[in-house]
Design a protein around this motif. Structure first.
Motif, PDB file in Angstrom:
ATOM      1  N   UNK A   9      27.121 -42.355  25.711  1.00 56.01           N
ATOM      2  CA  UNK A   9      26.339 -43.554  25.969  1.00 56.01           C
ATOM      3  C   UNK A   9      25.253 -43.289  27.015  1.00 56.01           C
ATOM      4  N   UNK A  10      25.594 -42.474  27.992  1.00 60.25           N
ATOM      5  CA  UNK A  10      24.624 -42.180  29.051  1.00 60.25           C
ATOM      6  C   UNK A  10      24.971 -40.847  29.716  1.00 60.25           C
ATOM      7  N   UNK A  11      23.942 -40.187  30.225  1.00 61.16           N
ATOM      8  CA  UNK A  11      24.135 -38.958  30.986  1.00 61.16           C
ATOM      9  C   UNK A  11      24.099 -39.317  32.469  1.00 61.16           C
ATOM     10  N   UNK A  12      25.101 -38.846  33.187  1.00 63.37           N
ATOM     11  CA  UNK A  12      25.237 -39.159  34.614  1.00 63.37           C
ATOM     12  C   UNK A  12      25.197 -37.860  35.417  1.00 63.37           C
ATOM     13  N   UNK A  13      25.081 -37.986  36.726  1.00 58.86           N
ATOM     14  CA  UNK A  13      25.103 -36.772  37.545  1.00 58.86           C
ATOM     15  C   UNK A  13      26.551 -36.356  37.825  1.00 58.86           C
ATOM     16  N   UNK A  14      26.703 -35.117  38.221  1.00 62.94           N
ATOM     17  CA  UNK A  14      28.041 -34.562  38.447  1.00 62.94           C
ATOM     18  C   UNK A  14      28.751 -35.268  39.593  1.00 62.94           C
ATOM     19  N   UNK A  15      28.007 -35.748  40.560  1.00 62.80           N
ATOM     20  CA  UNK A  15      28.612 -36.471  41.678  1.00 62.80           C
ATOM     21  C   UNK A  15      29.308 -37.739  41.200  1.00 62.80           C
ATOM     22  N   UNK A  16      28.713 -38.407  40.220  1.00 63.24           N
ATOM     23  CA  UNK A  16      29.350 -39.593  39.629  1.00 63.24           C
ATOM     24  C   UNK A  16      30.706 -39.210  39.037  1.00 63.24           C
ATOM     25  N   UNK A  17      30.762 -38.075  38.351  1.00 64.79           N
ATOM     26  CA  UNK A  17      32.015 -37.633  37.744  1.00 64.79           C
ATOM     27  C   UNK A  17      33.045 -37.268  38.806  1.00 64.79           C
ATOM     28  N   UNK A  18      32.601 -36.672  39.907  1.00 70.96           N
ATOM     29  CA  UNK A  18      33.543 -36.332  40.978  1.00 70.96           C
ATOM     30  C   UNK A  18      34.184 -37.593  41.564  1.00 70.96           C
ATOM     31  N   UNK A  19      33.409 -38.653  41.652  1.00 66.98           N
ATOM     32  CA  UNK A  19      33.940 -39.918  42.174  1.00 66.98           C
ATOM     33  C   UNK A  19      34.879 -40.596  41.173  1.00 66.98           C
ATOM     34  N   UNK A  20      34.783 -40.191  39.906  1.00 68.43           N
ATOM     35  CA  UNK A  20      35.634 -40.757  38.852  1.00 68.43           C
ATOM     36  C   UNK A  20      36.437 -39.653  38.163  1.00 68.43           C
ATOM     37  N   UNK A  21      36.835 -38.660  38.954  1.00 67.51           N
ATOM     38  CA  UNK A  21      37.464 -37.461  38.400  1.00 67.51           C
ATOM     39  C   UNK A  21      38.735 -37.757  37.604  1.00 67.51           C
ATOM     40  N   UNK A  56      28.727 -38.374  30.369  1.00 67.44           N
ATOM     41  CA  UNK A  56      28.924 -36.963  30.706  1.00 67.44           C
ATOM     42  C   UNK A  56      27.757 -36.512  31.559  1.00 67.44           C
ATOM     43  N   UNK A  57      27.954 -35.410  32.276  1.00 59.72           N
ATOM     44  CA  UNK A  57      26.796 -34.810  32.926  1.00 59.72           C
ATOM     45  C   UNK A  57      26.103 -33.888  31.919  1.00 59.72           C
ATOM     46  N   UNK A  58      24.996 -33.308  32.314  1.00 61.34           N
ATOM     47  CA  UNK A  58      24.233 -32.495  31.388  1.00 61.34           C
ATOM     48  C   UNK A  58      24.962 -31.274  30.891  1.00 61.34           C
ATOM     49  N   UNK A  59      25.943 -30.805  31.654  1.00 59.20           N
ATOM     50  CA  UNK A  59      26.712 -29.630  31.259  1.00 59.20           C
ATOM     51  C   UNK A  59      27.784 -29.946  30.219  1.00 59.20           C
ATOM     52  N   UNK A  60      28.204 -31.230  30.155  1.00 58.96           N
ATOM     53  CA  UNK A  60      29.192 -31.631  29.160  1.00 58.96           C
ATOM     54  C   UNK A  60      30.532 -32.068  29.682  1.00 58.96           C
ATOM     55  N   UNK A  61      30.711 -32.145  31.003  1.00 57.61           N
ATOM     56  CA  UNK A  61      31.944 -32.731  31.548  1.00 57.61           C
ATOM     57  C   UNK A  61      31.934 -34.224  31.237  1.00 57.61           C
ATOM     58  N   UNK A  62      32.962 -34.721  30.569  1.00 59.57           N
ATOM     59  CA  UNK A  62      32.837 -36.055  29.975  1.00 59.57           C
ATOM     60  C   UNK A  62      34.005 -36.985  30.277  1.00 59.57           C
ATOM     61  N   UNK A  63      33.662 -38.279  30.359  1.00 57.48           N
ATOM     62  CA  UNK A  63      34.635 -39.370  30.428  1.00 57.48           C
ATOM     63  C   UNK A  63      34.634 -40.075  29.068  1.00 57.48           C
ATOM     64  N   UNK A  64      35.749 -40.060  28.326  1.00 59.04           N
ATOM     65  CA  UNK A  64      35.792 -40.740  27.033  1.00 59.04           C
ATOM     66  C   UNK A  64      35.703 -42.258  27.184  1.00 59.04           C
ATOM     67  N   UNK A  65      35.447 -42.912  26.079  1.00 61.49           N
ATOM     68  CA  UNK A  65      35.503 -44.371  26.052  1.00 61.49           C
ATOM     69  C   UNK A  65      36.961 -44.806  26.091  1.00 61.49           C
ATOM     70  N   UNK A  66      37.194 -46.023  26.592  1.00 63.06           N
ATOM     71  CA  UNK A  66      38.548 -46.570  26.652  1.00 63.06           C
ATOM     72  C   UNK A  66      38.946 -47.192  25.318  1.00 63.06           C
ATOM     73  N   UNK A  67      40.254 -47.188  24.987  1.00 64.68           N
ATOM     74  CA  UNK A  67      41.316 -46.455  25.668  1.00 64.68           C
ATOM     75  C   UNK A  67      41.253 -44.975  25.324  1.00 64.68           C
TER      76      UNK A  67
END
Length: 472
Positions: A221-233, A190-201
């Motif tokens: 597991x790790x905090x990522x930047x928001x740009x990373x999330x945009x690329x994996x939206x 997730x980014x620091x704000x809390x937008x998150x990608x769950x674990x699979x599945x």
């Protein structure tokens, strides 16, 4: 009149996404639990948040928790919490120790004897109850519970009823929304704000997050930047708006594995899980385990230190599908010359029956339930594919076209996810696929009668495991 230079500046000012967006909600684990978890709460547990669970146990040690806990499946973290005396009610589709394989827990039986109430549902109806809450609906129509003991029990609790469908005049079941006070969720990142990608599945999607009255305490597991999330939206399921705080907790699902959409993560710690299963067989040994691995370990950081860096690195290496080859070579060297035992013979017999049934009735998919049934389904799938029969293996947690690798004989492995045609959620598998294709379900049960009625919930006052997806 605006100059070209001013236009470029204007575009650069307003149309450049920030590297990190939103207000940071990152907090230490202990602070997050201290601020947001209060006695008597109804807590929903999403995606096996072991690190969060352990911190709740630490902070409420020798205190009255009196929690209602709900989850799709109450595995070891819920059993540990109940053994610690913090739970008054468990709402789940199955409950017990399942890694690497289902084993009855004496500690859980003792907790139930001490007064813990188990409210049992099927896997899909838990999802549907969360959906109803997330959609702010008064109820959700369901088909799963008809003629089951769960329908009777939950009708008496005022949670399940049967009504007349106003469109076609047929009777159908409805369930009450499941609205926890707060959700504890572990995600891949997730980014620091809390937008998150769950674990699979994506087993339960973000239904538990949206259903919660007060939002989500999110470990990642790790905090990522928001740009990373945009690329994996396409993999972001949880928006920051429902997240109260973010805790960075690597290996936060241990001893279970965790895999992200980028293929990184770690595999299951089977050796640790076997030791934990053994401890949970008895109430007193379970209490000793909790003291050693939770109470006397002051933080998640200390927990990882106790596991050792060498062990953690070994778990990271287990996430690769190709790792089965080295593991298989070791196992082959240790294989005994003894004939097949009763369990092995039962698996082979069941697999042959599945093969014949698929050929006879032309099923599209085989649903693998937990226990020896999933081993039988695996073998049958490989036998059929070897003979050019087009059939897909599916798992209720969100796996379609699954080709499980050798050496990890448990229902879902992080390593095996790499083989899937589709990685989705429970609703897609038990709802859409099961209702729109020809599926042969291969399931296990505690009891079965001559008419094919099965029982996997309880025998008298003795709790077994629960329905899981069997009733779906």
């Amino acid at each position: 009149m605006t100059s070209k230079r001013e236009t470029r500046q204007l575009l650069g000012r307003y149309f450049k996404p920030e590297l990190m967006e939103g207000t940071s909600k990152v907090k230490p684990l202990d602070e997050a639990i201290r601020e947001h978890i209060k006695p008597g709460m109804h807590i929903y547990f999403a995606y096996l948040p072991f690190a969060l669970t352990y911190e709740v146990i630490r902070q409420f040690n020798n205190r009255k928790g009196d929690f209602t806990v709900s989850c799709l499946g109450g595995v070891e973290n819920i059993v540990i919490m109940a053994t610690a005396g913090l739970v008054k009610r468990i709402i789940a589709s199955y409950l017990g120790s399942i890694l690497p394989s289902p084993v009855l827990s004496g500690a859980l039986q003792q907790a139930i004897s001490n007064g813990v109430v188990v409210e049992n549902w099927s896997l899909l109806t838990i999802v549907q109850r969360l959906q109803a809450a997330a959609l702010n609906l008064p109820f959700m129509p369901v088909r799963s519970l008809e003629n089951s003991s769960m329908a009777k029990e939950n009708n008496e609790r005022g949670l399940y009823k049967r009504i007349i469908d106003p469109f076609v005049g047929e009777e159908i079941g409805i369930v009450k929304p499941l609205r926890p006070d707060i959700t504890l969720m572990h995600a891949y990142c997730a980014d620091g704000a809390g937008n998150a990608i769950p674990a699979l599945p994506f087993t339960e999607e973000a239904y538990g997050a949206f259903a919660s009255k007060e939002g989500v305490i999110l470990s990642v597991e790790k905090i990522v930047d928001t740009q990373y999330l945009r690329k994996n939206a396409f993999n972001v399921k949880v928006p920051a708006s429902v997240v109260k705080c973010v805790v960075e907790a690597p290996f936060g699902m241990h001893p279970y594995g965790c895999r992200g959409p980028d293929g990184h993560g770690y595999g299951e710690d089977i050796e640790f899980a076997v030791e934990l299963q053994e401890a949970l067989r008895d109430f007193e040994t379970a209490k000793k385990w909790i003291k050693e691995w939770v109470i006397d370990v002051n933080s998640h950081k200390e927990y990882l230190k106790k596991l050792t860096l060498k062990r953690l690195q070994k778990l990271r290496e287990r996430v690769s599908y190709e790792g089965w080859k080295a593991d298989a070579a070791k196992i082959i060297r240790r294989l005994p010359d003894a004939p097949a035992n009763k369990v092995e013979r039962a698996v082979i017999f069941a697999a042959r029956e599945v093969v014949e049934s698929v050929k006879r009735h032309r099923y599209d998919s085989i649903l693998a339930g937990i226990g020896i049934s999933h081993l039988a389904a695996w073998i049958a799938t490989y036998m059929l594919r070897f003979n050019r029969v087009d059939v897909q293996l599916i798992v209720e947690l969100g796996l379609y076209g699954y080709l499980p690798p050798p050496t990890q004989p448990f229902l879902v492995s992080t390593r095996g996810m790499e083989s899937c045609l589709i990685l989705t959620d429970t609703l897609n598998i038990l709802g859409f696929v099961a209702n729109n294709t020809r599926v042969l379900a291969c399931i296990s049960a505690g009891q079965i009668d001559k008419n094919g009625n099965i029982n996997s919930t309880k025998i008298g006052d003795f709790f077994l495991f629960g329905s899981g997806g069997a009733n779906d």
